[in-house]
Scaffold this motif. Structure first.
Motif, mmCIF file in Angstrom:
data_model
loop_
_atom_site.group_PDB
_atom_site.id
_atom_site.type_symbol
_atom_site.label_atom_id
_atom_site.label_comp_id
_atom_site.label_asym_id
_atom_site.label_seq_id
_atom_site.Cartn_x
_atom_site.Cartn_y
_atom_site.Cartn_z
ATOM 1 N N CYS A 36 0.863 -1.182 0.000
ATOM 2 C CA CYS A 36 0.000 0.000 0.000
ATOM 3 C C CYS A 36 0.900 1.233 0.000
ATOM 4 O O CYS A 36 1.691 1.439 0.924
ATOM 5 C CB CYS A 36 -0.915 0.013 1.222
ATOM 6 N N CYS A 39 0.304 3.567 3.240
ATOM 7 C CA CYS A 39 0.703 3.257 4.620
ATOM 8 C C CYS A 39 1.865 2.276 4.720
ATOM 9 O O CYS A 39 2.391 2.056 5.806
ATOM 10 C CB CYS A 39 -0.496 2.730 5.412
ATOM 11 N N HIS A 57 -9.168 -2.871 4.241
ATOM 12 C CA HIS A 57 -7.911 -2.150 4.464
ATOM 13 C C HIS A 57 -8.249 -0.661 4.522
ATOM 14 O O HIS A 57 -8.292 0.012 3.501
ATOM 15 C CB HIS A 57 -6.905 -2.433 3.346
ATOM 16 N N HIS A 59 -7.810 3.290 6.052
ATOM 17 C CA HIS A 59 -6.888 4.264 6.628
ATOM 18 C C HIS A 59 -7.656 5.216 7.524
ATOM 19 O O HIS A 59 -8.847 5.432 7.337
ATOM 20 C CB HIS A 59 -6.212 5.080 5.522
ATOM 21 N N VAL A 66 -5.512 4.829 -0.087
ATOM 22 C CA VAL A 66 -5.092 3.444 -0.300
ATOM 23 C C VAL A 66 -4.843 3.227 -1.787
ATOM 24 O O VAL A 66 -5.734 3.435 -2.619
ATOM 25 C CB VAL A 66 -6.170 2.454 0.204
HETATM 26 ZN ZN LIG Z 1 -2.669 1.282 3.500
#
Ligand SMILES: [Zn+2]
Length: 78
Positions: A36, A39, A57, A59, A66
């Protein structure tokens, strides 16, 4: 960060597939490890499966978006 022990089993390349950023939930065109870009989290996925959707997933507000980027792909013979 992805890790490896035996360098002789990996090959550095400049193919364009590593530069594309994929939206959550899109189909993985290559089997391998995706990172990713927002992150730094990493996942392993089979060819043809969908990259994690935002529901799997997420954030925190204020984090970058993402986007999945190919980190290492598996070279399958057949
Ligand atoms: Zn991420």
């Amino acid at each position: 960060m992805a890790q490896y022990k035996y360098r002789e089993h990996l090959m550095q390349t400049s193919i364009a597939a590593f530069d594309t950023r994929h939206a959550p939930g899109t189909t993985a065109e290559n089997a391998g490890i995706y990172r990713c870009a927002g992150c730094g989290d990493e996942i392993a996925i089979a060819k043809g499966q969908k990259l994690p959707p935002l529901s799997r997933h997420e954030h925190e507000p204020g984090q970058r978006k993402v986007e999945w980027q190919l980190l290492v792909f598996a070279e399958q013979r057949k």
